[in-house]
Design a protein around this motif. Sequence first.
Motif, mmCIF file in Angstrom:
data_model
loop_
_atom_site.group_PDB
_atom_site.id
_atom_site.type_symbol
_atom_site.label_atom_id
_atom_site.label_comp_id
_atom_site.label_asym_id
_atom_site.label_seq_id
_atom_site.Cartn_x
_atom_site.Cartn_y
_atom_site.Cartn_z
ATOM 1 N N ASN A 122 -11.410 13.364 3.493
ATOM 2 C CA ASN A 122 -10.865 13.432 2.282
ATOM 3 C C ASN A 122 -9.197 13.333 2.328
ATOM 4 N N ALA A 123 -8.698 12.443 3.146
ATOM 5 C CA ALA A 123 -7.443 12.052 3.270
ATOM 6 C C ALA A 123 -6.930 11.030 2.289
ATOM 7 N N THR A 124 -5.903 11.142 1.912
ATOM 8 C CA THR A 124 -5.228 9.912 1.069
ATOM 9 C C THR A 124 -4.364 9.075 2.271
ATOM 10 N N VAL A 125 -4.776 7.658 2.396
ATOM 11 C CA VAL A 125 -4.189 7.018 3.269
ATOM 12 C C VAL A 125 -3.226 5.969 2.548
ATOM 13 N N ILE A 126 -1.998 5.801 3.146
ATOM 14 C CA ILE A 126 -1.266 4.646 2.634
ATOM 15 C C ILE A 126 -1.290 3.568 3.951
ATOM 16 N N VAL A 127 -1.484 2.388 3.414
ATOM 17 C CA VAL A 127 -1.607 1.275 4.371
ATOM 18 C C VAL A 127 -0.291 0.523 4.180
ATOM 19 N N GLY A 128 0.484 0.180 5.222
ATOM 20 C CA GLY A 128 1.898 -0.449 4.909
ATOM 21 C C GLY A 128 3.036 0.424 4.761
ATOM 22 N N TYR A 129 4.216 0.010 5.351
ATOM 23 C CA TYR A 129 5.329 0.884 5.138
ATOM 24 C C TYR A 129 6.539 -0.144 4.635
ATOM 25 N N LEU A 174 -2.423 -4.432 10.243
ATOM 26 C CA LEU A 174 -2.961 -3.635 8.997
ATOM 27 C C LEU A 174 -4.425 -3.784 8.750
ATOM 28 N N ASP A 175 -4.863 -4.746 9.141
ATOM 29 C CA ASP A 175 -6.443 -5.189 8.576
ATOM 30 C C ASP A 175 -7.360 -5.153 9.996
ATOM 31 N N THR A 197 2.741 -9.021 2.781
ATOM 32 C CA THR A 197 2.405 -10.251 1.732
ATOM 33 C C THR A 197 1.162 -9.919 1.143
ATOM 34 N N ASP A 198 0.866 -10.835 0.108
ATOM 35 C CA ASP A 198 -0.444 -10.724 -0.642
ATOM 36 C C ASP A 198 -1.523 -11.050 0.209
ATOM 37 N N ALA A 199 -1.512 -12.097 1.096
ATOM 38 C CA ALA A 199 -2.594 -12.342 2.054
ATOM 39 C C ALA A 199 -2.921 -11.248 2.898
ATOM 40 N N GLU A 200 -1.746 -10.487 3.333
ATOM 41 C CA GLU A 200 -2.014 -9.435 4.267
ATOM 42 C C GLU A 200 -2.875 -8.160 3.474
ATOM 43 N N THR A 201 -2.294 -8.063 2.166
ATOM 44 C CA THR A 201 -3.054 -7.253 1.663
ATOM 45 C C THR A 201 -4.518 -7.345 1.101
ATOM 46 N N ASP A 223 1.312 -11.755 -6.628
ATOM 47 C CA ASP A 223 0.792 -12.805 -7.727
ATOM 48 C C ASP A 223 -0.412 -12.206 -8.160
ATOM 49 N N ARG A 224 -0.336 -12.875 -9.690
ATOM 50 C CA ARG A 224 -1.382 -12.050 -10.599
ATOM 51 C C ARG A 224 -2.943 -12.745 -10.100
ATOM 52 N N ASP A 225 -2.900 -14.111 -9.902
ATOM 53 C CA ASP A 225 -4.214 -14.581 -9.469
ATOM 54 C C ASP A 225 -4.762 -13.882 -8.484
ATOM 55 N N THR A 226 -4.010 -13.842 -7.368
ATOM 56 C CA THR A 226 -4.355 -12.791 -6.187
ATOM 57 C C THR A 226 -4.981 -11.580 -6.480
#
Length: 351
Positions: A122-129, A174-175, A197-201, A223-226
């Motif tokens: 039940n942790a809150t995880v933030i991925v990326g800094y 990150l992935d 980046t959007d790709a990494e996200t 990007d909205r499409d991504t």
Amino acid sequence: MPIIQLLISRIYQHVIELKLWLLATLICAYLLISWALFALAGESGLTSNPLTFIYFAATTASTVGYGDLSPETDAGRMVAAFWFFPGALLIFSAVLGRLTGVLVEGVRRMADGNGNYERVQNATVIVGYHRDKTPLMVENLIAGQDGDDKIILLATSKNVDIPEGIRLIRADRLDALQSLKRAAIAGAQKVLVYAGTDAETFNTCLAIRELNTDVHIAAYFEDRDTARRAGKLANIEPVVSNACESLVRAAQDPGAGQILMALSTAGFGATIYSAIVEADGTTGTASIDTSLSSSNGTLIAVRQPGNKDFLFRPFPKELASGGSIYYLSNERLSASDISNGLEGANVRITI
């Protein structure tokens, strides 16, 4: 000869590093020899009961020395003075040093981001800094009063400046599944993804979903499409910058941009919060609106279960069980605050 030298070298290395197996062997051998020497010296009071002897050894080695047990014969006193006391102090110091080293190493690994929180639930995880944005995200999470008492940050950056109490996991990617496991993704309550980046996200969201099929994921995209594809394929809640829309609103309606910013910031005026309404049947939206008003909240939108569309005023008359409500308030309302005065059978509120 080389085999003997190699054996001696390895034993020497284990002695220097105080390997646990070697330390345990030395302690057992020392206690057996000590027991035999005291028995030969006629110290039956110390050697007749194994538990009594262990108690005597522990109090002597730790320098506590209660004085209730001690050698009574001259030979026993000589064994204690020239063998038992020096050996006990030496072994106690070695154990204490080894234990301190393990604790210090564990703390250092955690501080450096090399720890493992895989068992945390039940942790809150933030991925990326992001140096400027991540501390603000943490601040808003805490101000949101949604049970974010265990926050874990997964970052690739070497220079990370985070508030005290935030647990850090450092990784090359990150992935990577192993890194996400160490960050307690499998048992996480919610996940926020803000990669470079959007790709990494996008890839990170897919990897997270592979480890946890139920956790709520909110991810930022440029990007909205991504963002749309990620929402569909990874079943996440994508967030896209609305800077253009906010800029237009601020130009056409002065002050609107500041209001939009305030509504998304917990702890600064009214903020948008959500809750899930469950009941044996349906619940009237009018009673929900009235209940929120009595607790200084304002209903702004509802969403029926299984439907991604938000419904604004005029609201539908009934909200099906499992539907979501979105309201404005200066602070998150409790389940009892919202359910007070609701009409319907067995209405339950999940915050």
